[in-house]
Design a protein around this motif. Structure first.
Motif, short mmCIF file in Angstrom:
data_model
loop_
_atom_site.label_atom_id
_atom_site.label_comp_id
_atom_site.label_asym_id
_atom_site.label_seq_id
_atom_site.Cartn_x
_atom_site.Cartn_y
_atom_site.Cartn_z
N ARG A 5 0.82 -1.21 0.00
CA ARG A 5 0.00 0.00 0.00
C ARG A 5 0.86 1.26 0.00
N SER A 6 1.96 1.25 0.70
CA SER A 6 2.80 2.45 0.75
C SER A 6 3.36 2.77 -0.63
N GLU A 7 3.58 1.77 -1.44
CA GLU A 7 4.06 2.03 -2.81
C GLU A 7 2.98 2.73 -3.61
N GLY A 8 1.73 2.34 -3.41
CA GLY A 8 0.62 2.94 -4.15
C GLY A 8 0.44 4.41 -3.79
N ARG A 9 0.66 4.74 -2.55
CA ARG A 9 0.50 6.12 -2.11
C ARG A 9 1.66 7.00 -2.56
N LEU A 10 2.81 6.42 -2.63
CA LEU A 10 4.01 7.21 -2.94
C LEU A 10 4.51 6.96 -4.36
N TRP A 11 3.63 6.53 -5.25
CA TRP A 11 4.09 6.18 -6.58
C TRP A 11 4.69 7.37 -7.33
N ARG A 14 8.63 7.53 -6.45
CA ARG A 14 9.60 6.48 -6.76
C ARG A 14 10.12 6.63 -8.19
N ARG A 15 11.23 6.03 -8.45
CA ARG A 15 11.80 6.06 -9.80
C ARG A 15 11.01 5.10 -10.67
N ASN A 16 10.58 5.60 -11.80
CA ASN A 16 9.77 4.81 -12.71
C ASN A 16 9.99 5.36 -14.11
N PRO A 17 10.24 4.50 -15.07
CA PRO A 17 10.47 4.99 -16.44
C PRO A 17 9.21 5.62 -17.04
N LEU A 18 8.03 5.32 -16.50
CA LEU A 18 6.80 5.90 -17.02
C LEU A 18 6.41 7.20 -16.32
N ASP A 23 3.98 14.57 -13.37
CA ASP A 23 3.70 13.80 -12.15
C ASP A 23 4.55 14.32 -10.99
N VAL A 24 5.79 14.61 -11.26
CA VAL A 24 6.69 15.12 -10.22
C VAL A 24 6.25 16.52 -9.78
N VAL A 25 5.90 17.37 -10.75
CA VAL A 25 5.43 18.72 -10.44
C VAL A 25 4.15 18.65 -9.61
N GLU A 26 3.24 17.77 -9.98
CA GLU A 26 1.99 17.61 -9.24
C GLU A 26 2.27 17.14 -7.81
N ALA A 27 3.16 16.19 -7.65
CA ALA A 27 3.47 15.67 -6.32
C ALA A 27 4.07 16.77 -5.43
N TRP A 28 5.02 17.52 -5.94
CA TRP A 28 5.62 18.60 -5.16
C TRP A 28 4.61 19.70 -4.87
#
Length: 180
Positions: A5-11, A14-18, A23-28
């Motif tokens: 579950r923690s991976e789903g919340r913090l996706w 994490r490093r991901n080629p997709l 996504d990074v701008v939205e998260a920050w």
């Protein structure tokens, strides 16, 4: 098929080629937004509580209890509904400058003429409500700090529920005026 579950919340972190730049701008952006909301809300609550405590203390400093004499008999209550146990009547009291003042205040029903009651006055000798007590002021401050003061949707509801869907605020008692 169960994932952590923690991976789903913090996706987004994490490093991901997709993972896209958006996504990074939205998260920050969300992190900054929630930090501002939490810190700002806490500061606003503390400032509100401090202001409420100060207002309560100012009331207690500015208002003084004084003995007043009831000038007319107050009839007994015929019902126990609402504010029926008190009635406006004339009283006389001494102002801070020593002059005699007369005014109207709520007095318990059944009080006879000549009875002494306690009224509250300001420094100019005008009648005022009883000041908020220290405990009552602290409780009021806590509630005003804890309850969020969001803009009320009441004006929107009022306009939706009024005749014709038009707000009647400020309209004349006979209804909205027609333009002439």
């Amino acid at each position: 098929m169960r994932g952590n579950r923690s991976e789903g919340r913090l996706w987004r972190w994490r490093r991901n080629p997709l993972r896209r730049r958006t996504d990074v701008v939205e998260a920050w952006s969300m992190l900054v937004l929630w930090t501002v909301v939490l810190v700002g809300g806490t500061l606003a609550g503390l400032m509100t509580a401090h202001a409420a405590v100060q207002a309560s203390a100012r009331e207690r400093a500015e208002r003084h209890a004084v003995a007043a004499v009831v000038l007319a008999d107050v009839p007994r209550a015929t019902t126990d509904v609402g504010n029926a146990y008190r009635m406006m009547t004339e009283v006389r009291w001494a102002a801070p400058d020593g002059t005699s003042r007369t005014g109207r205040t709520l007095v318990k029903r059944g009080t006879e003429s000549g009875a002494t009651i306690t009224v509250w006055q300001n420094d100019r000798g005008a009648l005022t409500p009883q000041p908020t007590g220290a405990t009552e002021g602290a409780v009021e401050a806590a509630f005003s700090a804890a309850v969020p003061h969001w803009p009320s949707p009441a004006p929107l509801w009022a306009s939706a529920l009024s005749p014709g869907g038009v707000s009647t605020r400020g309209a004349s008692p006979g209804g909205p005026r027609s333009g002439s």
